[in-house]
Motif scaffolding. Structure first.
Motif, PDB file in Angstrom:
ATOM      1  N   PHE A  56      17.468 -13.651 -14.640  1.00  0.00           N
ATOM      2  CA  PHE A  56      17.047 -12.252 -14.761  1.00  0.00           C
ATOM      3  C   PHE A  56      17.787 -11.607 -15.936  1.00  0.00           C
ATOM      4  O   PHE A  56      19.009 -11.703 -16.036  1.00  0.00           O
ATOM      5  CB  PHE A  56      17.338 -11.500 -13.453  1.00  0.00           C
ATOM      6  N   LYS A  57      17.043 -10.959 -16.817  1.00  0.00           N
ATOM      7  CA  LYS A  57      17.618 -10.504 -18.087  1.00  0.00           C
ATOM      8  C   LYS A  57      18.262  -9.116 -18.014  1.00  0.00           C
ATOM      9  O   LYS A  57      19.094  -8.770 -18.847  1.00  0.00           O
ATOM     10  CB  LYS A  57      16.539 -10.491 -19.174  1.00  0.00           C
ATOM     11  N   GLY A  58      17.862  -8.296 -17.035  1.00  0.00           N
ATOM     12  CA  GLY A  58      18.414  -6.946 -16.946  1.00  0.00           C
ATOM     13  C   GLY A  58      19.743  -6.924 -16.202  1.00  0.00           C
ATOM     14  O   GLY A  58      20.317  -7.968 -15.894  1.00  0.00           O
ATOM     15  N   GLY A 101      11.269  -9.838   5.212  1.00  0.00           N
ATOM     16  CA  GLY A 101      10.744 -10.882   4.325  1.00  0.00           C
ATOM     17  C   GLY A 101      11.817 -11.264   3.329  1.00  0.00           C
ATOM     18  O   GLY A 101      12.888 -10.648   3.285  1.00  0.00           O
ATOM     19  N   MET A 102      11.538 -12.268   2.513  1.00  0.00           N
ATOM     20  CA  MET A 102      12.552 -12.776   1.580  1.00  0.00           C
ATOM     21  C   MET A 102      12.453 -12.128   0.208  1.00  0.00           C
ATOM     22  O   MET A 102      13.422 -12.102  -0.530  1.00  0.00           O
ATOM     23  CB  MET A 102      12.417 -14.287   1.429  1.00  0.00           C
ATOM     24  N   GLY A 103      11.242 -11.663  -0.182  1.00  0.00           N
ATOM     25  CA  GLY A 103      11.143 -10.975  -1.461  1.00  0.00           C
ATOM     26  C   GLY A 103      10.193 -11.628  -2.444  1.00  0.00           C
ATOM     27  O   GLY A 103       9.209 -12.245  -2.043  1.00  0.00           O
ATOM     28  N   ILE A 104      10.515 -11.458  -3.727  1.00  0.00           N
ATOM     29  CA  ILE A 104       9.594 -11.831  -4.804  1.00  0.00           C
ATOM     30  C   ILE A 104      10.168 -12.951  -5.662  1.00  0.00           C
ATOM     31  O   ILE A 104      11.337 -12.915  -6.037  1.00  0.00           O
ATOM     32  CB  ILE A 104       9.315 -10.602  -5.706  1.00  0.00           C
ATOM     33  N   TYR A 105       9.309 -13.916  -5.963  1.00  0.00           N
ATOM     34  CA  TYR A 105       9.653 -14.993  -6.900  1.00  0.00           C
ATOM     35  C   TYR A 105       8.722 -14.873  -8.094  1.00  0.00           C
ATOM     36  O   TYR A 105       7.496 -14.882  -7.929  1.00  0.00           O
ATOM     37  CB  TYR A 105       9.476 -16.334  -6.186  1.00  0.00           C
ATOM     38  N   CYS A 106       9.306 -14.687  -9.266  1.00  0.00           N
ATOM     39  CA  CYS A 106       8.503 -14.614 -10.486  1.00  0.00           C
ATOM     40  C   CYS A 106       9.317 -15.273 -11.588  1.00  0.00           C
ATOM     41  O   CYS A 106      10.159 -14.629 -12.222  1.00  0.00           O
ATOM     42  CB  CYS A 106       8.165 -13.159 -10.827  1.00  0.00           C
ATOM     43  N   PRO A 107       9.111 -16.573 -11.782  1.00  0.00           N
ATOM     44  CA  PRO A 107       9.987 -17.314 -12.699  1.00  0.00           C
ATOM     45  C   PRO A 107      10.014 -16.733 -14.109  1.00  0.00           C
ATOM     46  O   PRO A 107      11.050 -16.777 -14.772  1.00  0.00           O
ATOM     47  CB  PRO A 107       9.420 -18.738 -12.688  1.00  0.00           C
TER      48      PRO A 107
END
Lengths: 486, 486
Positions: free
Chosen positions: B51-53, B146-152
């Motif tokens: 993650f870049k931020g 829930g576990m959340g978001i995956y966005c490679p």
């Protein structure tokens, strides 16, 4: 040493002597200077399996291999030979069988292929010729085109690395690879064999002979078979019915489609027969029919470890809501009941686990493992003690991130070990979500420990549920009417 | 950095901004002196995912963790916060959502459980309260529970060790564990994800929102979902139909039995609905229905690697007669045809393999591997070149004794690598008979190489056949009438 004669023990079925050779000769062993083949492997396998008698090597070219002389002919061997294993080309087998006859050999196993399964005149003629000599000389044959006999008690085996531990399963397979797969898988799951035979084309000894033998064999409690086709349907049905009336018989019949039966004809010269007829016959005979090797081993595992359950109610417990829901669906689909837990049990579990968030206490039970080893143990004990827990399915998942996995499987494993004496007879354990090699390694270690403790272990909830359904239906059919079970 | 606004790219669907946060805050991070929890894991996961931020940590107790300051409140963070992940107890979430509103947060993921899935007034009231504040403030919510978001692509993830490689699958799961299992299994088999969401109770963003998004997302070519229940059946059906008309949609609907739906209600507050209605609706909408996670990934693999086949004919090749027969049975059962090979092909193979003993050349093809790498390669090339080979199933077995295994899989692997450009679009490879940890390790290495070369890989012939049947039927339904395919 010679064969143990049937007269020695009148309790033993007639065919018992084939599992007790005093001496073995392996035909086709190559001298080490010429490389090594399958016959050489047989010599090594018998040695590794602890065969107590002498193992002779035979090859017309002579020489030496594995520290032993290679005799140029069976007839040169200086003592009685009971059992001959042949891995020589088919065209040389007429000479071999004639030597066997002269030498007084009692059993010939033909690993050799190239007989009736070729579907041509040469192959058929060769098989007929061999058989005719064998019948005249009183030689029994296993194969051709099979792997042979596994009998851990007497040190016979047909593949490398088979366990030397004996068990209660009599197993026959018309495919060698399938024969080995089931032995390996079952023994990794704590199920062992009295005898197993990879019997190929079944030119002489066939499934009927082995079923009759297993029916009367005191070492065999469960019978299983992979069959591509039978030659005498009427005898088969009769023998199967008799065997199934005294011991559970599991059958995987392959070749039920046109293409499959074409394969069966080319593989072991089997006439596969109509699947409608087969299904009806197996059902009527009281056999348990399965549709893959995995399904076959799954039922073996249940028959080996579980006791007849008191009813169809099952409680499902683990860590993971999704997995619990799928298990509940799968068990219901397979004819079990997943009753809702009473309020008292839900309250008890809420107290044990310190709250409800992240958990489910209604059956399926989803235990968020923050309760640790002690809490998990108390929760599973409460659930298994519930009067409606005729059966208990515990699922543990392995391909999680390592910290979650370790937090999870250890409390479950500890609990299952501790409760084994009380619950193992009604519990199936599913080691699920195994993707990586590392997870596989760990799950196999856990499987091995659980099997030692007497648990039936499965790799997925769907496979466990399918096997349980068959297991329950089997017991249901064998129970007189008017019971709680239906 | 802030969210990428939809105005930047009008091609992108409206919801696209949730996958592009500029900054993340994780609520519930423990100071290292107090031990570590799930929130700390989220921080590490986002870092590892690239993650870049900036990633901020929040906890009213303050302190430091993982080399970063823990802010006592969201409001203390000195810049805009786009995305908040909450792993704090449910009772503290009203304060959190109010802070989110004040701070201008755009997306809140609630890992936190303890809401409507408890099935009591407290849980329901809490969920309603959170939702009402969120709606007023324009905050979207994923979860709770829930576990959340995956966005490679953007470095979002919801579990450790997910690959950073992007792909073409949009995946949503109402169970976190199931969400991770599918990502792991698929990526080990060469199938990657555009986005995946573990969406739990679906209090705000739900399956309909994600289906609409995936339908229009240019990065998503295949849609898959694990669903326990939906709140608005009519909207769901409409959205599903629209999505399925432009992209393949695979659905595993759990909770189809009474016990399963009791589990679903307790797990994610889902009303599972009648399975008859579901089955009919999924069929009518054109979705591909599956009944386990494994089946779901199996179909994903085919949709990813294969091209629409020219017809239903399949050729089966491998080493092992029994396995070939089972594959022929299984493929026929699933609606394929296993045509007999013509005499010329049989003759050609006999010549290539130097004889027929131990082999089958009729389809199923059983190649005794004495032909070596060159012969195996020539044989498979001939079989795949046969005009009736619309599809090719190659099976390789791993739990053999090592000498046989090595003799076997290497020629097959070499052949498949060499022929990949010509045959990968119509070939499925089964890596079968995997029992030991060692065999698993080797088969995974082979799987990885084959996936790199563009092959669809399966762990058993039965699973391959089941998936192929679904894949063919899917294409069949989408094809105008009057073709060779039916």
């Amino acid at each position: 040493m010679t064969f143990q004669e049937p007269v020695i023990d009148e309790q033993k079925p007639a065919l018992d002597y084939i599992f007790h050779p005093g001496t073995i000769a392996v035909a086709g062993v190559s001298a080490e200077t010429r490389g090594t083949g399958i016959a050489n492997s047989y010599v090594k396998r018998f040695e590794a399996a602890g065969f107590k008698g002498t193992i002779y090597a035979v090859n017309p070219s002579g020489g030496e291999a594995m520290g032993r002389k290679i005799y140029r002919s069976l007839k040169d061997i200086p003592e009685q030979v009971d059992f001959v294993v042949s891995a020589i080309p088919a065209r040389h087998t007429p000479q071999l069988i004639s030597d066997c006859a002269e030498k007084g050999v009692k059993l010939l196993h033909l690993f050799t292929a190239g007989f009736s399964e070729l579907g041509d005149e040469t192959g058929n003629a060769l098989e007929t010729e061999i058989l005719s000599v064998a019948r005249q000389a009183g030689i029994r044959i296993t194969g051709p085109n099979g792997m042979g006999i596994y009998c851990p008690k007497t040190g016979l085996t047909f593949d490398e690395g088979f366990t030397r531990k004996s068990g209660n399963v009599g197993w026959i397979a018309q495919s060698g690879r399938n024969g080995t797969y089931v032995v390996r898988d079952a023994s990794m799951r704590g199920v062992y064999f009295s005898k197993a035979i990879s019997y190929g084309n079944a030119a002489d000894l066939n499934e009927c002979d082995f079923f009759e033998y297993f029916r009367d064999d005191p070492d065999t409690e469960i019978i299983a078979a992979y069959i591509e086709g039978v030659k005498d349907g009427q005898r088969f049905f009769q023998v199967l019915k008799e065997a199934a009336s005294v011991k559970p018989v599991i059958i995987f019949k392959a070749g039920h489609t046109e293409a499959g039966s074409r394969g069966a004809a080319s593989h072991t010269a089997s006439i596969a027969g109509s699947s409608v007829v087969w299904n009806a016959a197996l059902k009527q005979a009281g056999a348990i029919q399965v549709y893959s090797l995995d399904e076959l081993v799954d039922v073996l595992v249940l028959l080996n470890f579980l006791s007849r359950p008191a009813g169809r109610n099952i409680s499902i417990v683990g860590f993971g809501g999704g997995a619990g829901i799928q298990a509940a669906d799968a068990c219901t689909d397979q004819g079990m009941k997943v009753p809702e837990s009473p309020q008292e049990l839900q309250d008890e579990l809420t107290e044990i686990c310190g709250g409800r968030a992240g958990s489910i206490f209604k059956n399926p039970f989803d235990l968020w493992p923050k309760a640790g080893s002690k809490g998990t143990s108390a929760a599973i004990e409460s659930i298994s003690g519930w009067e409606k827990t005729d059966l208990l399915l515990v699922h543990i998942q392995f391909d999680l991130n390592p910290s979650v996995r370790n937090m999870m499987y250890r409390p479950y494993l500890d609990t299952l070990k501790r409760l084994a004496p009380e619950i193992k007879h009604k519990t199936v354990v599913v080691l699920d979500f195994v993707l990586s090699a590392e997870a596989k390694k760990l799950s196999l270690e856990v499987q091995s420990v659980l099997a030692e403790f007497g648990y039936a272990v499965f790799p997925s909830v769907n496979r466990a549920a399918l096997a349980l359904g068959r297991y329950i239906n089997y017991h249901d059919r064998r129970k007189p009417a008017g019971n709680l079970f239906v």
